[in-house]
Design a protein around this motif. Structure first.
Motif, short mmCIF file in Angstrom:
data_model
loop_
_atom_site.label_atom_id
_atom_site.label_comp_id
_atom_site.label_asym_id
_atom_site.label_seq_id
_atom_site.Cartn_x
_atom_site.Cartn_y
_atom_site.Cartn_z
N LEU B 483 45.40 -18.58 26.00
CA LEU B 483 45.37 -19.44 24.80
C LEU B 483 44.12 -19.14 23.97
O LEU B 483 44.19 -19.03 22.75
N GLU B 486 44.65 -16.27 21.94
CA GLU B 486 45.55 -16.58 20.82
C GLU B 486 44.80 -17.30 19.70
O GLU B 486 44.97 -17.01 18.51
N GLN B 524 44.03 -25.54 18.84
CA GLN B 524 43.57 -25.32 20.20
C GLN B 524 43.72 -26.59 21.04
O GLN B 524 44.23 -26.56 22.16
N ALA B 527 47.38 -27.52 21.61
CA ALA B 527 48.00 -26.56 22.52
C ALA B 527 47.55 -26.81 23.96
O ALA B 527 48.35 -26.75 24.89
N LYS B 528 46.28 -27.11 24.12
CA LYS B 528 45.78 -27.40 25.47
C LYS B 528 46.51 -28.59 26.07
O LYS B 528 46.93 -28.56 27.22
N LEU B 537 53.29 -21.43 27.20
CA LEU B 537 52.39 -20.86 26.18
C LEU B 537 53.19 -20.28 25.02
O LEU B 537 52.91 -20.53 23.85
N VAL B 541 52.81 -21.52 21.17
CA VAL B 541 52.18 -20.62 20.19
C VAL B 541 53.13 -20.30 19.04
O VAL B 541 52.71 -20.14 17.90
#
Lengths: 459, 580
Positions: B483, B486, B524, B527-528, B537, B541
């Motif tokens: 991540l 990314e 970020q 997404a976490k 993931l 993404v």
């Protein structure tokens, strides 16, 4: 002052002659030396003062003794210019070499050449089609540009230069270029190659050749390109010709410059080349372009061989800072049998942006060129990875890119020495090759061009 | 033979030695029958060594040399803006008129149009006490710039007469009680910095609209920056972007020893470009100096001084001036060439031993000052450096880096990947954040510095992870590190890359920069969270809203839509996690 002959030489060192007790001599003045055996040599004043005059002798100082007579001609170096130069072959100092009559001058031009006022320049924007896909698509040549070939010994830069000289034309136009060819210290064999090719294709009638070969005096090399460019300027700006100046090899020219610098005991810059080499090269390269109110143009195609294939060597380095891009020839591609072995990744045409697109080449040119470049760059990078982890470790996208890089070299770069591809053929070929990559990975292509040009996905 | 007139003794390229004159250092002299302009740069007994600003071919010993008593000076006054000069302030359009396409020698031209009539409006009255540098009137020089007519720094007194009206630059507009007549034009020797009251520490950023510069490596108004880079890495494009979009009120652009066609391009382009800060043509605020690589080398040496003196003059009016010098390496090489003709003992790589002190003197003329009039003005200097082979261990780069506080390092590798601007985010630095952070907090966002730190540390982490990826491939990394890669890719492609030729993307305001950086960090975070909640993931993404967020920066009105796009992205990421 001319007419008076001095016999006051005090020192002779390398190509330089020092003499004293002269009348005032002009800086840059042309000099004639009469040796004691009666033979003649020519030179030019490099430094002048009441006490001492320094003359560089173009033919070298072999045979010069303290009794040699020195005559100052009262003027700086001038080239007799005329339209009759076209079709002629001259030596490195501008004398006929083809056995033909002397040039009947329409005028005389100072060979140093004045700088073009930047305000009077016109931006170059006319696309020149060279028929070589790698150049037309990725490092587009523009009329009025100075675009050198960075090559190295043993590579086919001469073939490429000749192919360009032969095929270069404006799109949809038959207007031909006058080729001014300038040889600086190349071998007789290389020269014969150029000459016979120009003869074979009939291009010699539309060319002017200035020839200084490897066994001709090295110092003369310093004036040969200036003669060629003076002729080019005359033809372009007085007679409206479009002139393509090919000169080779800039590396020999720079070595001659270094030789003079060393003989004068100047403080050397990098690798012994004089500190003013940038300015000196600029005074050649900058004599390209278009000016407002004149029809003609000068496009320059200098060839230089990078010593040790090193692009950071002072000669290619300084050239790159002055020229408007560079075409880099790759030993690796040449080794794998690809002609023309042009490595598009370090190659660049700075004027390309302003001359491609709907009005000049084709609407999709920029998009296609960006995508071809990006995909090839990634594919090449993957070759390194494959060498470590093996091809199986690649994902689908990477596999496609890797395969593409091979096709790029084999189908796009490779063409025969007389293959003249139009820009449409080149761009269509690009689309053909890009089919091998899924469109979802072709992120640099505008959707509208995919819709219009993609062989299988177009609407 | 008098002391005023001498004769040439020796000629060696651009360096001429004269005898019979008692000249002073840096005095301008006229050389030869054609009266070529030169400057005295060395004295040896009765011999004066002169650098000549024009080609010396055909000149002979014995020709006359005449003193002028002046040092190399520029003419300052209304008419500077929109003009393009050569290295010694001769207007190129005037040269074209007098000698055609090619620049011949021996032609003089005034820097200012002496005939042109300007509307002068007096701002002081009879009886007022005026100090050196005081503004006595104004002229509307271009649509956007008011030219303030100042008392020359060496004059002061009581105004005896002054009137508004139409004058040319040599007519007297004001007289002082001691009889001194003041014109709109003043002269100033280029090698002497113009005086000011005091220098301040810079505290305001020069906003350039380039994200990597403003956000990661900001430059202060009155600061100095160096841009070294090998050929083809985009120095000139970066300099031109700065000239186009930076929020300086006046721009002085020096093309020093560069390509003729590049200057032509600027000349063609600038009149049609609109200044994003005023909405008027960029040319209105620009002065250009062009001494291309094949023009005489001594004039190249002078060109940077000509440029910075003009910049200081506008600074004295209370303007923020930005000066771009492209390229200072060519200036240094001109010094080297002259030095070698003087047979001076060379320092490193043949450059004269005084190279670094000359560089320092030049960059020290930058700064934010209190002018003699008590106004706040600044000169920001941005110098391009062209290191041979791109290796910045050479003397010009090193001499520059010792002085400037901002280093924007251009990288050939990035340029080859078509990552533009090709400024390396790992090697570049700015020492200004400390003094500018308060400004950013007050004017943009209270957490601006913290966001910057987070972004740059992510890039640092990426560099470390990439080393591992090179060995084992990215699939071998744990998901959280994937991540991070990314996110870093998003920083590079969405934030750092910027298309200088795109009508929308070429310029990002600070507020937009902040929002874009914040959006990356928001991505970020969500997404976490989504990964922690069991999301994949790949799904997280690839939510379409993130692509939209990134792509839409090319659309006008992006700033107003960012927040909405971020909300949509968060929703889709959360949904992607729930689908599992």
């Amino acid at each position: 002052m001319s007419g008076k002959e001095y016999r006051t030489i005090t020192d002779v060192k390398g190509p330089l002659v020092f003499l004293e007790k002269t009348e005032p001599v002009a800086y840059g003045e042309i000099v004639q030396l009469r040796l004691t055996d009666g033979s003649m040599k020519n030179g030019q004043v490099l430094d002048t003062s009441d006490d001492m005059v320094v003359v560089q002798v173009f033919e070298g100082t072999a045979g010069v003794d303290l009794g040699t007579g020195v005559k100052f001609m009262g003027d700086v170096f001038k080239l007799p210019v005329s339209k009759d130069l076209i079709g002629r072959i001259l030596d490195g100092a501008g004398r006929p070499r083809d056995g033909g009559p002397a040039i009947v001058a329409e005028g005389e031009a100072d060979i140093i050449g004045a700088a073009i006022n930047p305000y009077s320049r016109q931006s170059p924007h006319d696309f020149i089609q060279t028929g070589i896909s790698a150049i037309d698509c990725c490092t587009t040549l523009v009329r009025g540009q100075k675009l050198p070939i960075f090559s190295a010994s043993g590579l086919p830069h001469n073939d490429i230069a000749l192919q360009i000289a032969r095929q270069a034309k404006l799109k949809d136009s038959d207007e031909e270029f006058i080729v001014v060819f300038c040889a600086m210290g190349i071998t007789a064999e290389e020269y014969n190659f150029f000459r016979s090719d120009l003869e074979r294709t009939g291009a010699l009638e539309n060319a002017v050749l200035f020839v200084n070969l490897a066994d001709d005096p090295a110092v003369e090399r310093l004036i040969t390109p200036r003669l060629a460019l003076t002729a080019a300027e005359y033809l372009a700006f007085e007679h409206d010709y479009h002139v393509l100046v090919v000169y080779t090899d800039v590396t020999n020219y720079c070595d001659a410059l270094r030789q003079i610098g060393a003989a004068r005991e100047e403080v050397p810059g990098r690798r012994g080349y004089p500190g003013y080499m940038y300015t000196d090269l600029a005074m050649l390269y900058e004599r390209a372009g278009l000016v407002k109110g004149k029809k003609g143009s000068i496009t320059q195609f200098p060839i230089l061989t990078m010593p040790g294939d090193d692009i950071t060597h002072p000669i290619p380095d300084l050239s790159g800072y002055i020229t408007e891009g560079q075409i880099v020839i790759s030993r690796e591609l040449h080794g794998s049998g690809i002609y023309p072995p042009i490595n598009v990744l370090p190659s660049l045409s700075r004027l390309m942006g302003g001359c491609i697109g709907e009005k000049t080449t084709r609407e999709d040119h920029k998009s296609v060129s960006d995508q071809m470049y990006a995909a090839y760059a990634q594919g090449r990078e993957l070759r390194g990875l494959v060498a470590i982890v093996g091809e199986d470790a690649l994902n689908e996208r990477d596999k496609q890119l890797l395969d593409f890089s091979g096709l790029f070299e084999d189908k796009f770069l490779r063409q025969s020495r007389d293959e003249d591809r139009s820009i449409d053929e080149t761009l269509d070929l690009c689309w053909d090759l890009m089919q091998n990559i899924s469109t979802k990975y072709l992120v640099r292509l505008d959707q509208k061009w995919i819709d219009k040009y993609h062989p299988t996905e177009k609407k | 033979m008098s002391d005023e007139n001498g004769v040439i003794y020796r000629i060696s390229g651009p360096v001429v030695t004269a005898t019979g004159i008692r000249s002073r250092m840096y005095e301008v002299v006229r050389v030869g029958h054609e009266g070529l302009m030169g400057e005295v740069i060395e004295l040896h007994g009765d011999k004066s060594v002169i650098q000549v600003y024009e080609d010396t071919s055909g000149i002979r010993p014995g020709e006359p040399v005449v003193r002028t008593g002046q040092t190399l000076s520029v003419q300052l006054g209304p008419g500077l803006l929109t003009q393009i000069y050569d290295g010694i302030q001769r207007p190129l359009p005037v040269l074209e008129k007098t000698m055609g396409t090619f620049i011949e020698r021996g032609v003089d031209a005034d820097g200012l149009d002496l005939e042109k009539v300007w509307d002068f409006e007096a701002t002081v009255s009879v009886g007022d006490e005026v100090a050196p540098g005081a503004v006595i009137g104004t002229v509307q020089e271009t649509e956007t710039i008011v030219h303030k007519v100042m008392l020359p720094p060496n004059h002061s007194g009581k105004v005896a007469s002054i009137e508004s009206g139409s004058f040319n630059v040599t007519q007297t507009v004001c007289t002082l009680e001691d009889g001194t007549e003041i014109q709109m034009m003043q002269k100033w020797p280029v090698r002497t910095p113009r005086p000011y009251h005091q220098k301040y520490a810079p505290d305001t950023p020069l906003v350039t609209g380039m994200r990597i510069l403003d956000f990661l490596f900001p430059l202060a108004k009155g600061g100095a920056a160096g841009i070294p880079g090998p050929f083809g890495s985009g120095k000139t494009v970066t300099q031109q972007s700065l000239a186009k979009y930076s929020d300086a009120q006046i721009v002085v652009y020096i093309g020093c020893g560069e390509r003729g066609n590049e200057m032509t391009e600027v000349l063609d382009e600038f009149p049609h470009l609109i200044d994003p800060n005023t909405g008027k043509p960029l040319m209105n605020r620009t002065v250009m100096i062009a001494n291309t690589s094949n023009m005489p080398v001594a004039a190249r040496e002078a060109s940077v001084y000509t440029g910075i003196t003009i910049a200081e003059y506008f600074r004295d009016m209370g303007y923020d001036v930005a000066l771009m010098a492209d390229s200072t390496s060519r200036w240094a090489e001109a010094m080297r060439e002259i030095s070698s003709r003087l047979e001076e003992m060379p320092g490193e790589e043949g450059y004269p031993a005084y190279l670094s002190s000359r560089l320092a003197e030049f960059y020290e003329r930058a700064g934010r000052v209190e002018t003699l009039e008590g106004e706040d003005g600044s000169v920001t200097v941005i110098g391009a450096v062209s290191p041979p082979g791109g290796d910045i261990s050479e003397p010009v780069s090193q001499g520059t880096l010792r002085i400037v506080k901002v280093f924007w390092g251009l990288d050939a590798g990035l340029a080859r990947q078509r990552h533009f601007p090709a400024i390396n985010w790992l090697s570049s630095y700015s020492l200004y954040p400390q003094s500018l952070d308060q400004w950013f907090r007050d004017n943009i966002a209270s957490d601006f510095p913290e966001i910057r730190t987070e972004i740059s540390s992510l890039l640092q982490v990426e560099a470390e992870l990439q080393e591992i990826v090179q060995l084992v491939g990215s699939d071998a990394l744990p998901v959280d590190q994937q991540l991070t890669l990314e996110v870093a890719r998003m920083i590079r492609e969405f934030f750092l890359q910027q298309n200088g030729f795109h009508e929308v993307d070429a310029y990002s305001g600070l507020e937009q920069q902040y929002k874009m950086a914040k959006a990356i960090l928001t991505f970020q975070d969500s997404a976490k969270k989504a990964l922690a909640a069991g999301g994949q993931l790949e799904d997280v993404v690839n939510v379409p809203a993130r692509t939209n967020l990134m792509r839409d920066r090319f659309e006008a009105g992006y700033l107003d839509r960012v927040d909405g796009l971020v909300d949509e992205m968060n929703k889709q990421i959360a949904a992607a996690a729930e689908d599992n």
